[in-house]
Structures are given as C-alpha cells and as structure tokens.
Design a protein around this motif. Structure first.
Motif, PDB file in Angstrom:
ATOM      1  N   GLN A   1      12.486 -79.759  66.703  1.00 23.15           N
ATOM      2  CA  GLN A   1      12.582 -78.608  65.820  1.00 23.15           C
ATOM      3  C   GLN A   1      11.423 -78.717  64.844  1.00 23.15           C
ATOM      4  O   GLN A   1      11.295 -79.722  64.151  1.00 23.15           O
ATOM      5  CB  GLN A   1      13.898 -78.649  65.059  1.00 23.15           C
ATOM      6  N   ILE A   2      10.595 -77.696  64.822  1.00 28.22           N
ATOM      7  CA  ILE A   2       9.452 -77.742  63.898  1.00 28.22           C
ATOM      8  C   ILE A   2       9.797 -76.889  62.689  1.00 28.22           C
ATOM      9  O   ILE A   2      10.140 -75.712  62.804  1.00 28.22           O
ATOM     10  CB  ILE A   2       8.181 -77.251  64.601  1.00 28.22           C
ATOM     11  N   VAL A   3       9.718 -77.527  61.549  1.00 30.08           N
ATOM     12  CA  VAL A   3      10.124 -76.893  60.296  1.00 30.08           C
ATOM     13  C   VAL A   3       8.913 -76.860  59.376  1.00 30.08           C
ATOM     14  O   VAL A   3       8.129 -77.798  59.346  1.00 30.08           O
ATOM     15  CB  VAL A   3      11.261 -77.723  59.644  1.00 30.08           C
ATOM     16  N   GLY A   4       8.768 -75.766  58.650  1.00 29.33           N
ATOM     17  CA  GLY A   4       7.640 -75.646  57.738  1.00 29.33           C
ATOM     18  C   GLY A   4       8.102 -75.277  56.338  1.00 29.33           C
ATOM     19  O   GLY A   4       9.170 -74.686  56.152  1.00 29.33           O
ATOM     20  N   ALA A   5       7.285 -75.626  55.356  1.00 27.50           N
ATOM     21  CA  ALA A   5       7.632 -75.317  53.972  1.00 27.50           C
ATOM     22  C   ALA A   5       6.420 -74.818  53.213  1.00 27.50           C
ATOM     23  O   ALA A   5       5.298 -75.177  53.526  1.00 27.50           O
ATOM     24  CB  ALA A   5       8.188 -76.552  53.279  1.00 27.50           C
ATOM     25  N   LEU A   6       6.700 -74.023  52.200  1.00 27.24           N
ATOM     26  CA  LEU A   6       5.692 -73.462  51.291  1.00 27.24           C
ATOM     27  C   LEU A   6       4.772 -72.458  51.962  1.00 27.24           C
ATOM     28  O   LEU A   6       3.706 -72.788  52.487  1.00 27.24           O
ATOM     29  CB  LEU A   6       4.852 -74.571  50.645  1.00 27.24           C
ATOM     30  N   SER A   7       5.210 -71.201  51.943  1.00 30.27           N
ATOM     31  CA  SER A   7       4.379 -70.115  52.491  1.00 30.27           C
ATOM     32  C   SER A   7       3.113 -69.956  51.674  1.00 30.27           C
ATOM     33  O   SER A   7       3.142 -70.005  50.440  1.00 30.27           O
ATOM     34  CB  SER A   7       5.134 -68.799  52.423  1.00 30.27           C
ATOM     35  N   SER A   8       2.028 -69.766  52.400  1.00 32.23           N
ATOM     36  CA  SER A   8       0.729 -69.663  51.715  1.00 32.23           C
ATOM     37  C   SER A   8      -0.075 -68.507  52.266  1.00 32.23           C
ATOM     38  O   SER A   8       0.280 -67.887  53.247  1.00 32.23           O
ATOM     39  CB  SER A   8      -0.055 -70.960  51.893  1.00 32.23           C
ATOM     40  N   ASP A   9      -1.177 -68.288  51.617  1.00 33.15           N
ATOM     41  CA  ASP A   9      -2.113 -67.233  52.001  1.00 33.15           C
ATOM     42  C   ASP A   9      -2.733 -67.589  53.361  1.00 33.15           C
ATOM     43  O   ASP A   9      -3.306 -68.651  53.524  1.00 33.15           O
ATOM     44  CB  ASP A   9      -3.193 -67.171  50.928  1.00 33.15           C
ATOM     45  N   PRO A  10      -2.626 -66.686  54.373  1.00 33.45           N
ATOM     46  CA  PRO A  10      -3.211 -67.003  55.683  1.00 33.45           C
ATOM     47  C   PRO A  10      -4.719 -67.200  55.665  1.00 33.45           C
ATOM     48  O   PRO A  10      -5.273 -67.817  56.569  1.00 33.45           O
ATOM     49  CB  PRO A  10      -2.825 -65.818  56.560  1.00 33.45           C
ATOM     50  N   ARG A  11      -5.377 -66.696  54.650  1.00 33.24           N
ATOM     51  CA  ARG A  11      -6.837 -66.854  54.600  1.00 33.24           C
ATOM     52  C   ARG A  11      -7.253 -68.292  54.344  1.00 33.24           C
ATOM     53  O   ARG A  11      -8.382 -68.668  54.579  1.00 33.24           O
ATOM     54  CB  ARG A  11      -7.412 -65.960  53.512  1.00 33.24           C
ATOM     55  N   MET A  12      -6.313 -69.112  53.874  1.00 38.18           N
ATOM     56  CA  MET A  12      -6.627 -70.519  53.631  1.00 38.18           C
ATOM     57  C   MET A  12      -6.783 -71.286  54.925  1.00 38.18           C
ATOM     58  O   MET A  12      -7.430 -72.312  54.968  1.00 38.18           O
ATOM     59  CB  MET A  12      -5.455 -71.172  52.884  1.00 38.18           C
ATOM     60  N   PHE A  13      -6.146 -70.823  55.988  1.00 36.49           N
ATOM     61  CA  PHE A  13      -6.051 -71.607  57.229  1.00 36.49           C
ATOM     62  C   PHE A  13      -6.880 -70.998  58.346  1.00 36.49           C
ATOM     63  O   PHE A  13      -7.375 -69.889  58.244  1.00 36.49           O
ATOM     64  CB  PHE A  13      -4.597 -71.688  57.695  1.00 36.49           C
ATOM     65  N   SER A  14      -6.954 -71.768  59.437  1.00 35.57           N
ATOM     66  CA  SER A  14      -7.716 -71.295  60.588  1.00 35.57           C
ATOM     67  C   SER A  14      -6.853 -70.385  61.457  1.00 35.57           C
ATOM     68  O   SER A  14      -5.631 -70.367  61.341  1.00 35.57           O
ATOM     69  CB  SER A  14      -8.193 -72.490  61.407  1.00 35.57           C
ATOM     70  N   LYS A  15      -7.522 -69.622  62.344  1.00 30.97           N
ATOM     71  CA  LYS A  15      -6.782 -68.709  63.226  1.00 30.97           C
ATOM     72  C   LYS A  15      -5.782 -69.437  64.130  1.00 30.97           C
ATOM     73  O   LYS A  15      -4.646 -69.004  64.247  1.00 30.97           O
ATOM     74  CB  LYS A  15      -7.804 -67.916  64.055  1.00 30.97           C
ATOM     75  N   PRO A  16      -6.197 -70.535  64.790  1.00 32.61           N
ATOM     76  CA  PRO A  16      -5.216 -71.231  65.655  1.00 32.61           C
ATOM     77  C   PRO A  16      -3.993 -71.710  64.870  1.00 32.61           C
ATOM     78  O   PRO A  16      -2.879 -71.673  65.366  1.00 32.61           O
ATOM     79  CB  PRO A  16      -5.991 -72.422  66.222  1.00 32.61           C
ATOM     80  N   TYR A  17      -4.212 -72.138  63.627  1.00 31.64           N
ATOM     81  CA  TYR A  17      -3.088 -72.607  62.823  1.00 31.64           C
ATOM     82  C   TYR A  17      -2.173 -71.444  62.479  1.00 31.64           C
ATOM     83  O   TYR A  17      -0.955 -71.551  62.559  1.00 31.64           O
ATOM     84  CB  TYR A  17      -3.601 -73.291  61.562  1.00 31.64           C
TER      85      TYR A  17
END
Lengths: 330, 381, 151
Positions: free
Chosen positions: B169-185
């Motif tokens: 189960q992959i869990v994520g936390a802290l939504s952020s601005d997509p511009r900070m990350f790369s397209k594949p991410y």
C-alpha cells in the motif's frame, strides 16, 4: 579600479583556457592540486556535486513549511489554527502567566502542540484557581495525601522560584518548620494539587530567592496559620525591597557573582573579586542576537496572551466571587 | 557498525523502509545524486564523494526550479487552477466502483499512516503518576496506490520469505504544488486523483486490507488504547567521536594523560585476527538512520487537529520529522479478538460516523483535565 | 590588539578594582547533586544519647554502607553509620537532594538511629518528616510513630 578588474578578468580567462583542456576538473576546489586518480579521491566530481553531498541534510520539515502545509487549500480533514482577534491582552501580560509563553527556540516549536497544551491548561484552570503570583509571594498549597488525617497535606511558604513551560510549570515554596528549612516543589497543573492560594501577593528584587538557604532562618519563617493579606483591586503589585543579610561564607552558591539585588552588600575577599572578574560577561549587554533569541516575537506573544486573557475573562465571569479572593472590590 | 555507517548514507528501497531525508527521497526514488563515504587515514579531503548508481525503476522527483517569469495575476490564476483541479474535484462521481470492505480477521495487516512528530507533552494517569507523551499529527494523508501480492513478488525489493502473502500500500502525505516535481513523479498520483505529495512510503499489507487509491487516511484509523509501532529517522548528529557515538569512557582529564582524553584507545586484542575486527566501534557519522519503536500505546486522539498522543518521548527525530505509524507487530500487544468487529477496515471512512465525532477520545486510565482533582489512594501491598 | 576583547574588558575592570589574572576553567562540572554515598556526614535528628553526644563533640555520623543495590541512599533507605566509634544502623528521613514534585527537601540530611532489630534508639524525632515516608511500611512505621510533625 577598472584597470585591475580587466586584468583580473584576463587572468581568469587565461586559467580557464589552461584548465579547459582538462574539462570538468577545472571546477574542482581541492587543495591538493593533483588530478591523478590515485591521489585524488574526488576525481571527476564537480564542486557542485561535492557541495551537494556535504550539505547539512535535514530529515525534518522546516517549521515554516509545516504551517504552510496546514494552511494550504489542498489540505482537507485537519482544521487550521484560528487566530485570536476579538480580545487584546493588557500589556506585558506574559509576566502574569508566564507558563503560557512558548519556548523561544523557534525551530523546535509547534503551534498545534502549543494550542493543545494551552487547551489542557485552560481546562485545569476551570477546576482549580491558579492565582497570579510572583517570586517572593507567600503561598499555601494543599495536595492530596492518603495518609494524612483529613486526606490533605497543606504547606505554606515563600515562593523562591518559578519556572517551566506549559504543563510542566512548577514553583518552589520554602519555609522553616521546627527549626529546619524545608522546600517543596509543586507542579501547577498536577491533578493531585487541590488548592493553590496566595496569602500575600508581592514581588522581590530578584527572580530567584535560593540565597535564603544561606540566610538566618528568620527570613524564611512564615506561620502556617497566616491570614491572607488583601490588596485593593487593580493595585500595582507591591515590591518588597527587603535586603537580606547572608550568613558568613561558605555558601551553597557563589552569590557574589550573581549580581543579586535582594541581599545586603557583601564583604568581598580578593579571591571573590578575582572570581567575579573572571566570570564577567560585559559583552552580553551588546549581544542583540542573544536577547532576540531568548524571547518570543512580539506578534506571537500578543496572539497567545490575547487567547489566554480571553479564556481568563470567560472563567472569571463564570466563577463566583468567594471570600477567599485576594483582591476585594472597591 | 562502522561499515553500516557507510551504507546508511545511501538508501536502498526495501519493503518496509522507504524513508529518506525530507528533500530527496520518496518510495521509488534515489537519495541524493551522490553519496558520501568516510575515508580514514587521509587528512584531506575529509569525504569521498561516490556516485550513486541510479536504478532503472527510480522516478526522478525534483525538477530544476521553474523560472517562468509569470505576472502575479497569472501566478494567482495557476494556483487557482491547481486548487480547482484537486481540491474541488473530490465530490465528483467515482470512475471505479468502491472496493469491498472485508472484515478484520486474525493475521490481517492494515495500512499504516504517515505522521508528523510535533513534540512532547506531560500527561497524568488517573492514579496521579506523570508521564510524557509524544504528539503525532496525521496531516493530509491519502492512499496513492495498491500493488497486489502477485505483482509485488516481481519487484526487486520483494523478500523471498514474504512469498505472496503481502501486497503493497503506497501512502503519501502533504499535498504540494505539482510544479515543484517532475512529470514522471506527478504521474504517480493520477490514479489516486490527489495532488502530488511531498512524502511517500510503503506499507506491507494483507490483500483483505487493501485500500482504494485516493482514500484519505485520518487519525480515526486508530483507536485509543491500541498499540502502534513507529518508524522514523533519528536525529542527525553528523560526524561524532567515540565517546558520544558509542559511549566509550575516554581517559582522565589529568594525571599525566597526554593528548588522549576522548579517544578510542586500543583497537582490540588479537587471537584469530591480525588487525581490527570488522564492526569495531569507531568515530563516524551518527544518527539519521531508520529506527523503530515497538508497542507504544495510544492514550488520546484529537480528531479536530488529527493528533495522536503516544507513550513516551522516544519517537525518533526532531520535531517536524515524519514517521510511519502502523499497528504493532508485538504479539502480546495486538488487539484482542473482542475488538475485531469495531476495527475500521480497511480504514475509517467519513460515512462510518453515524453521529458527529467527539473532538477528543481519551484512554480510561488517562486523567482528563475536565475532571476534578485527583485523590491519591494508599498503595496496596 | 594582541589582547582579546574579553581580556581588555576584564583588564579595565581589574584596574578599577586592583587585581589581575584572567584564566578560564577547562573542566566541565555538573551541579552538586547532594547524593547520599559512603563517607557522607549526616545529622541525627532523634533524641538518642549517642546522637546528642556526637553533636556535642562535633563529630557527625558518617555513612559507611548504604543498603541499596546502587549504593546511593534515598528517602527511607537504611544506612550503616559510624557514630563516636560505634557502628549503628539508621534510616534516612530527610534529604538535601532535589526531590520529586510534592516531596519536601530539607536543609540537612537527617537520619534516625535504629538498632539491629529495627527499633529506634531515641524516643522522639524533633524535626518534620516527609509525609511520603508514611506509605513505605517496615521499620519506618516505628520511626514515624515517634515523629511530631509531618510535612
């Protein structure tokens, strides 16, 4: 100036051209100039890579980012802390209730934790009156004691120290009982404490009165049957300018170095004077960063104290005025 | 341990340990581009910078910092678009039907949660004894993906003894601005329909506890009185000497000791090996490694701010580190059979709440400050 | 310029007062813990004859053994002391050490002498005794029955 700049640029270019043939190693910043692989473990690493590897890594989120994420519109499910806007606390209210002030280290602070701790403290204050007091006030504390005849253990004494932040807030009372000096430390929010009364509200010239341990016992003796001394409402806190006489040395601490105002002038031996000189820190007066870092910023302080003051007003209005209140109405 | 200090400098993704320093790692990602190895007997330079071989399956997380030279009004427009895309689409009808909710049985492993360590606080028991609690905030958690056991078995990080028992189960936390990350991410989050997250982690779960991607996780996943395990990265002390790192005693400050007050002293005996045994306690990089605290009790839950109060001050890391929280593996502290029916499976959903939730839940042995002062009872012998 | 600012300031202060030297301590020191360990001098607070005699001479009892695994005495612990050349057992009834909340800290380390059976040698204890000792039981109950005041 312009001439030297151009010369410098020429020299820079010359070095670049010279090193350009080696390629990426031109950016290496190693003292040992050899570019041979065996002697240089950071061969073929750019200075950018080296700085990247050596930068101090943080495995925690920066405190500003934490609050930013909490306030972000993309976040759902967790409530955002509300700022207090209705009530404004009186000036310097932080001296009335110092345990509500957070610790000054802004990196380790968390607003949500402080808010939750304050909620717990407000709840405790609805069940027990924790009055305003200062170091030098004479207080009576009654705790739950299973072995005492009426299940209560009451102690009266002068407050010689006060400290702690949040629920860890404590104060120390001192008294002389049957010729023996006794000190007890009480936690203000401990649920086994049943009542805290201030019998005489006053301040002293110092923030800590541990020197009373090296004074004649009369200065620390207070009767257990002392009647509370009432002050008129809205009066200023009286300052007791008593100058206490210390016993002859040896003392528990080097009182001569602590710049105490509540003791009579001491007879300093040459050794004492040497010691004072050695431990003098006259530059601290000019150290702005030290003073800044030892305090919480004013805006935060106002915010927190406004919340505390609002809660206090609410509790005061709910609580009935009893005979035991310290400040009587005019 | 000396050899391990080198290894901890670069992470390898493994089934349960996908943490990294805040700025760099997610579950499927490399750590820093380069890693650092201690070099002994060389005075200069102090560190050797080794290149970390990037794995083919790793997804690059960070891009170069965008420099669009936008007008402030356009900047605001983009932010509004982001918010509209993610925050306001949650009420739309589902593309896939909701997954089955299976009952909790013996041997089930549920997902865990990513929490932010806030700090410590003092609390009291109903008997009047004080103790410390750590506060953990479950902030903005969503389930990102589920990998069934058959697929997980093909992963390089799969351990043979797990066979096909567990899924991921992959869990994520802290939504952020997509511009900070790369397209594949960013593409990792399309399935879940959530904004890209700053932190990602994996939990091993049994297939009956699989959560649909996009499910929000909150504090109500746990109940007061239960026990949890907490995994976190310890405080980074940097390069430390032997006295602090291994607790060696050093030598006296005076009495003729020359220039050896906090040194290791001897490097060992002899016997089977000429030289120093592997793993000899020596100075090195201390801290910043993954550690687990087992069997910590949950004393109190605050649903308003999504905060867990957990025993002790031993949760790893400084305040604002992120930690992984999941049901304990300790057999004696697992939940009793009588509570199986009330366990939120696979997690707690808002529809489960029949009435509005109380703001706080307390353990029966925890002193609540709304109750009057305590009377200590005589100690029974 | 050769002197640091600290030294300059100290110098100026010393010139005013009339002394010199500026050396800093190289050792790190902890605060005094006032723990009860071996060879520590205590104060006898009961009205036993030996106690009074020792106080008159000016030779206080010294702890030579603490009946404790850690060899550090706490409130209510039994110790072996030498008084006027004799070895006696005693119980600690007051400590100068920093205590837990709600437990009083006395200005002197107080002990009450006891014989081998556990009966106290004196008939009264003149100083206040911490109320926290009341729950401990054992030989302490005999001592607590002699107490005049509890704090």
């Amino acid at each position: 100036m312009a001439a030297s700049m151009t010369i410098r640029n020429i020299v820079k270019q010359a070095i670049f051209i010279k090193n350009g043939s080696i390629g990426i190693n031109s950016k290496l910043n190693v003292a040992h100039k050899s570019t041979h692989r065996a002697h240089n473990p950071n061969y073929n690493r750019t200075s950018a890579e080296v700085t990247l590897a050596l930068r101090p890594k943080q495995n925690f989120l920066h405190h500003d980012l934490v609050d930013k994420h909490r306030r972000s519109p993309l976040q759902k499910g967790t409530e955002v802390l509300q700022t207090e806007t209705e009530v404004k606390a009186p000036r310097d209210y932080r001296f009335v209730m110092p345990e509500f002030m957070p610790r000054p280290n802004f990196e380790d602070r968390d607003r949500v934790l402080e808010k939750l701790e304050r909620c717990d403290m407000f709840r405790r204050r609805t069940n027990i009156t924790i009055p305003e007091f200062y170091v030098g006030s004479i207080m009576a504390v009654s705790i739950s004691d299973p072995y005492a005849p009426n299940k209560r253990n009451r102690f009266v004494g002068i407050c010689i120290d006060r400290g702690g932040i949040g629920l860890k807030a404590y104060f120390v009372l001192r008294n002389v009982v049957d010729g023996l000096g006794v000190e007890v430390m009480y936690q203000m929010y401990n649920p086994t404490v049943h009542s805290i009364e201030v019998l005489k509200l006053e301040k002293r010239l110092d923030e800590q009165l541990y020197y009373l341990r090296n004074c004649p016992l009369e200065y620390s003796t207070f009767s257990f049957d002392m009647e509370p001394v009432l002050l008129p409402r809205d009066a200023e806190i009286p300052v007791n300018t008593l100058k206490v006489k210390l016993n002859p040395p040896p003392w528990e601490q080097k009182w001569e170095r602590q710049n105490l105002k509540g003791i009579e002038p001491l007879e300093l031996t040459p050794r004492m004077i040497r010691g004072i000189e050695m431990h003098l820190k006259p530059w601290e007066k000019y150290d702005l960063m030290l003073h800044y870092r030892s305090k919480v910023p004013e805006e935060e302080e106002e915010q927190i104290m406004s919340e505390v003051y609002k809660e206090k007003l609410k509790q005061d209005s709910l609580r009935k005025v009893t005979k035991a209140t310290l400040r009587k109405k005019k | 341990m000396a050899s391990k200090s080198i290894l901890t400098c670069f992470l390898r993704p493994s089934c349960t340990t996908l943490l990294g320093s805040n700025g760099t790692v997610a579950s499927l990602l490399p750590t820093s581009y380069v890693s650092v190895q201690q070099v002994r007997h060389r005075r200069y330079p102090k560190f050797v910078v080794r290149q970390n071989k990037r794995k083919t399956w790793h997804v690059r997380k960070w891009t170069q910092k965008y420099d669009d030279n936008l007008l402030t009004s356009n900047e605001q427009f983009i932010k509004d678009v982001i918010v509209e895309n993610y925050a306001k689409n949650s009420d739309s009808p589902l593309k896939d039907a909701p997954w089955d909710r299976n009952p909790y049985v013996y041997g089930t492993r549920r997902t865990g949660v990513l929490a932010l360590k806030l700090g410590t606080m003092l609390q009291w028991t109903t008997e009047g004894k004080p103790f410390m609690v750590t506060l953990l905030q479950v902030l903005d958690n969503h389930v990102i993906n589920y990998v069934p056991p058959e697929v997980y078995a093909t992963y390089p990080s799969h351990l043979p003894h797990h066979r096909q028992k567990f899924g991921l189960q992959i869990v994520g936390a802290l939504s952020s601005d997509p511009r900070m990350f790369s397209k594949p991410y960013n593409n990792l989050f399309i399935k879940a329909g959530v904004p890209p997250k700053r932190w990602l982690t994996r939990f091993l779960i049994t297939p009956n506890a699989a959560c649909q991607p996009g499910t929000p996780l909150s504090v109500n996943h746990f109940k007061v009185g239960e026990y949890v395990d907490i995994q976190g990265r310890t405080r980074d002390w940097g390069f430390q000497g032997v006295c602090k790192r291994w607790g060696m005693k050093g030598m006296p400050a005076s009495h003729g000791v020359t220039k050896s007050h906090r040194k290791m002293g001897s490097t060992g005996g002899g016997g089977d090996k000429d030289g120093i045994w592997k793993g000899k306690h020596m100075p090195g990089i201390m801290g910043d490694i993954l550690r687990t605290q087992y069997g910590l009790k949950i004393w109190r839950i605050n649903t308003k701010y999504n905060v867990l109060y957990v025993t002790g001050a031993a949760v790893c890391g400084r305040p604002h580190t992120f930690v992984r929280v999941y049901d304990t593996v300790l057999p004696r502290k697992k939940r009793p059979e009588s509570s199986y029916e009330s366990v939120p499976m696979p997690t707690w959903f808002e529809e489960d709440a029949t009435e509005p939730l109380p703001e706080e839940y307390f353990d029966s042995k925890l002193f609540q400050f709304t109750s009057p002062s305590l009377e200590i009872e005589e100690e029974k012998k | 310029m050769a002197l640091s600012i600290h030294q300059q300031i100290c110098r100026s202060f010393s010139q005013r007062v009339g002394t010199s030297t500026c050396q800093s301590c190289q050792f790190s020191t902890s605060q005094t813990l006032h723990e009860v360990r071996k060879l520590m001098r205590m104060r006898i607070v009961d009205n036993s004859a030996i106690g009074k005699a020792a106080a008159q001479i000016g030779k206080p009892p010294k702890v030579i053994h603490v009946y404790n695994k850690r060899q550090v005495g706490f409130l209510g612990d039994k110790v072996l002391v030498t008084v006027k050349g004799e070895m006696k057992k005693a119980y600690i009834v007051g400590l100068r050490q920093k205590q837990l909340p709600n437990v009083p800290r006395m200005d002197t380390n107080n002990i009450v002498l006891v014989d081998d059976k556990g009966d106290p040698l004196g008939t009264r204890v003149m100083v206040p005794i911490p109320s926290a000792l009341r729950g401990k039981g054992g030989d302490l109950t005999k001592i607590l029955s002699l107490a005049t005041k509890f704090v």
